[in-house]
Motif scaffolding. Structure first.
Motif, short mmCIF file in Angstrom:
data_model
loop_
_atom_site.label_atom_id
_atom_site.label_comp_id
_atom_site.label_asym_id
_atom_site.label_seq_id
_atom_site.Cartn_x
_atom_site.Cartn_y
_atom_site.Cartn_z
N SER A 173 -3.58 -17.99 -28.11
CA SER A 173 -3.44 -19.09 -27.14
C SER A 173 -3.24 -18.51 -25.75
O SER A 173 -2.48 -17.54 -25.59
CB SER A 173 -2.21 -19.96 -27.44
N VAL A 174 -3.90 -19.11 -24.77
CA VAL A 174 -3.63 -18.78 -23.36
C VAL A 174 -3.35 -20.10 -22.65
O VAL A 174 -4.17 -21.03 -22.72
CB VAL A 174 -4.85 -18.12 -22.67
N GLU A 184 -11.01 -16.70 -15.73
CA GLU A 184 -11.61 -15.37 -15.95
C GLU A 184 -10.59 -14.42 -16.59
O GLU A 184 -10.91 -13.66 -17.50
CB GLU A 184 -12.05 -14.76 -14.62
N VAL A 185 -9.35 -14.49 -16.11
CA VAL A 185 -8.30 -13.63 -16.69
C VAL A 185 -8.04 -14.06 -18.14
O VAL A 185 -7.92 -13.22 -19.05
CB VAL A 185 -7.00 -13.70 -15.84
N ALA A 186 -7.99 -15.37 -18.37
CA ALA A 186 -7.71 -15.91 -19.72
C ALA A 186 -8.71 -15.36 -20.74
O ALA A 186 -8.34 -15.03 -21.87
CB ALA A 186 -7.76 -17.44 -19.70
N GLU A 187 -9.97 -15.25 -20.32
CA GLU A 187 -11.00 -14.75 -21.26
C GLU A 187 -10.73 -13.33 -21.71
O GLU A 187 -11.17 -12.91 -22.77
CB GLU A 187 -12.37 -14.79 -20.59
N LYS A 188 -10.03 -12.56 -20.88
CA LYS A 188 -9.83 -11.13 -21.20
C LYS A 188 -8.53 -10.85 -21.95
O LYS A 188 -8.23 -9.70 -22.27
CB LYS A 188 -9.86 -10.32 -19.90
N GLU A 239 -4.87 -3.70 -14.08
CA GLU A 239 -3.67 -3.09 -14.67
C GLU A 239 -2.84 -4.17 -15.40
O GLU A 239 -2.31 -3.93 -16.49
CB GLU A 239 -2.83 -2.44 -13.56
N ALA A 240 -2.78 -5.35 -14.79
CA ALA A 240 -2.02 -6.45 -15.43
C ALA A 240 -2.60 -6.75 -16.81
O ALA A 240 -1.85 -6.92 -17.79
CB ALA A 240 -2.06 -7.69 -14.55
N LEU A 241 -3.93 -6.78 -16.88
CA LEU A 241 -4.57 -7.08 -18.18
C LEU A 241 -4.33 -5.96 -19.19
O LEU A 241 -4.10 -6.22 -20.38
CB LEU A 241 -6.07 -7.30 -17.98
N GLU A 242 -4.36 -4.72 -18.70
CA GLU A 242 -4.11 -3.59 -19.62
C GLU A 242 -2.70 -3.70 -20.20
O GLU A 242 -2.50 -3.51 -21.40
CB GLU A 242 -4.25 -2.26 -18.87
N ILE A 243 -1.73 -4.02 -19.34
CA ILE A 243 -0.34 -4.13 -19.82
C ILE A 243 -0.24 -5.32 -20.79
O ILE A 243 0.36 -5.21 -21.86
CB ILE A 243 0.64 -4.32 -18.63
N ALA A 244 -0.84 -6.44 -20.40
CA ALA A 244 -0.76 -7.65 -21.25
C ALA A 244 -1.27 -7.36 -22.66
O ALA A 244 -0.67 -7.78 -23.65
CB ALA A 244 -1.55 -8.79 -20.61
#
Ligand code: NAD
Length: 503
Positions: free
Chosen positions: A440-441, A431-435, A405-410
């Motif tokens: 820039s991450v 792993e999160v950074a890749e998505k 959900e965090a990634l969807e919101i981001a």
């Protein structure tokens, strides 16, 4: 209060216009300087000067090493005149002295040196790729300067962001016309003077001061300009692209952002709180990559908010020339009103304002354009404060259930400039950074804009990249040259046009 006047620089000369623009110190609202109000006529003059210098060849046909040496001399001189340039920046853009010395102006000389170094190593001739069919001759690729490059810069880091266009363009031999933002042109004008002192031939770098809708639009549309580098808002970036389309001009666009910070449930909250405050509040949030949406796991939300608000309460507003001051004003009365409107909309839409939310109390803050560091909790990603770029010291805390959900919101945003991930587990953070869909991450960090890596946006945050190993590429044309070595016309597949049947 005495004001200083700063003419434009065109063709190496100081040039005036029929009227003047006032430069205001945003911490007091007082007029501190004036510049000419350049118009489309001055853009014509500047493009003509730039073209003349380009055709003259003193710069465009100098060797890469000669150009790089002049750039290194400019970098040295900028270093020597750091205090003077910092003062010019402080006069107009509301940065604190710590920030202007360490970042706005402090980064200029190392960046000029970075581009000079790229120029020394740039491949102006390249071999052709390996062919999979017979080529009876020799092909080579030359990379040539485009000619006249236009640069349009915003007010927040006026010289540095202008430099990201001027320096790569100059490094490969182009001539440049730059239009700084009308509110903050002083450091760019002084930089052009320094460049002339260091041996940049007159006409190679021209600075036209003027408003965006006149001088800026004229530069974007000018048929004599081969490329536009632009940094500014997404709305104006789209307009620049439309204007440039008329003569199919190349554009690089660095635009707005609404960057997320994803706090994972294993984050160290003490460092994370400091990190996201730095990410969001630095320069009162007036940075394109500012972390304005802080995504926090429900399981740690209350603890996070308690620490965040306590720490944010220690941020010192005050006199921008005081080394103890953390935050100065915002850029203009218009921007102050806009930020206060966004704060009102956050309250109207049901978010809780847990810190700040208005103009600070005290006499010193009633003149000039001040806004308190402001934190909202209970924000949902469809609220206006979570969707639109505010460009002020306003943070939205959004809670989430699962990492997915965090990634969807981001990623649920029209922007994609920057982002950050906060975790004690590097593997998980990577792993999160890749998505994340952003240029820039930063993992456990923010504002890490380093010249050695490219910077730019996904989606409506921009087009193309600045900085990095390939930073000079957008400022050259590639020309392939084929030299026939067979001497025989029939060696080529001319039979698609002419029959050789009778030979
Ligand atoms: P802006 O878009 O209002 O102005 C940027 C420049 O464009 C100024 O020089 C302005 O005079 C000029 N301009 C305005 N109208 C024009 C027109 N019609 N044609 C041509 N030029 C025109 O932006 P701003 O308020 O100065 O800067 C803030 C914005 O810049 C924010 O959206 C921020 O996110 C963005 N920004 C992006 C980056 C990045 O690298 N992506 C960096 C800094 C700022």
């Amino acid at each position: 209060m005495t004001t200083t006047h700063h003419p434009m620089i065109i063709g190496g000369e100081e040039i005036e216009a029929d009227s003047r623009l006032e430069i205001t110190d945003p911490s007091t609202g007082e007029v501190v300087a004036t510049t000419p109000s350049g118009t489309a006529r001055h853009i014509d003059l500047a493009v003509e000067s730039a073209r003349k210098s380009f055709d003259g060849g003193d710069w465009s046909r100098a060797t890469p090493a000669q150009r790089a040496d002049v750039m290194s001399a400019i970098a040295d001189k900028v270093g020597e005149r750091l205090d003077e340039l910092v003062e010019l920046e402080l006069m107009a853009n509301g940065a604190t002295i710590r920030q202007a010395t360490g970042f706005h102006i402090g980064y200029v000389a190392p960046h000029v040196e970075f581009f000079a170094d790229l120029a020394r190593r740039f491949e102006f001739e390249r071999p052709a790729a390996r062919s999979t069919f017979p080529v009876l001759g020799q092909s080579s690729i030359r990379r040539e300067p485009i000619g006249v490059v236009g640069a349009i810069a915003p007010w927040n880091f006026p010289l540095l962001l202008g430099l990201w266009k001027m320096a790569p363009a100059l490094a490969v031999g182009n001539s440049v016309v730059i239009k700084p933002d009308e509110k903050t042109p002083l450091s760019t004008l002084e930089f052009a003077r320094i460049a002339l002192e260091c041996g940049l031939p007159p006409g190679v770098l021209n600075v036209v001061t003027g408003v965006g809708t006149d001088a800026g639009a004229a530069l974007a549309a000018h048929p004599g300009v081969g490329k536009i580098g632009f940094t500014g808002s997404t709305a104006v970036g789209k307009e620049v692209m439309r204007l440039a389309a008329d003569n199919v001009k190349a554009v690089t666009l660095e635009l707005g952002g609404k960057s997320p910070a994803i706090v994972l449930d294993d984050a160290d909250l003490e460092t994370t709180v400091d990190g996201v405050l730095y990410g969001c509040m630095l320069y009162s949030g007036q940075i394109c990559e500012s972390m304005t949406r802080i995504l926090v796991p429900e399981t740690r939300h209350d603890e996070f908010v308690e620490r965040l608000v306590a720490r944010a309460g220690t941020i010192q507003l005050g006199e921008t020339r005081d080394w103890e001051t953390d935050l100065g004003p915002v850029i203009s009365a218009r921007q102050q009103a806009r930020i206060l409107d966004y704060i009102a909309s956050g309250k109207d839409e049901g978010a809780q304002c847990v810190l700040g939310g208005g103009v600070p109390e005290g006499d010193r803050y009633q003149d000039g354009y001040w806004v308190e560091p402001t934190i909202f909790t209970g924000v949902s990603n469809d609220m206006k404060i979570a969707r639109e770029e505010i460009f002020g010291p306003v943070m939205s805390v959004i809670s989430y259930g699962s990492e997915r959900e965090a990634l969807e919101i981001a990623n649920d945003t029209t922007y994609g400039l920057a982002s950050s991930v906060w975790s004690t587990d590097n593997g998980r953070a990577l792993e999160v950074a890749e998505k994340i869909q952003a240029g820039s991450v930063w993992i456990n960090d923010a504002h890490q804009i380093n010249a050695n890596v490219p910077f730019g946006g996904y989606k409506q945050s921009g087009l193309g990249r600045e900085l990095g190993a390939n930073a000079l590429d957008p400022y050259v044309e590639e020309k392939s040259i084929h030299l026939d070595l067979s001497g025989r016309l029939d060696a080529r597949p001319y039979d698609v046009l002419l029959s050789h049947a009778d030979d």
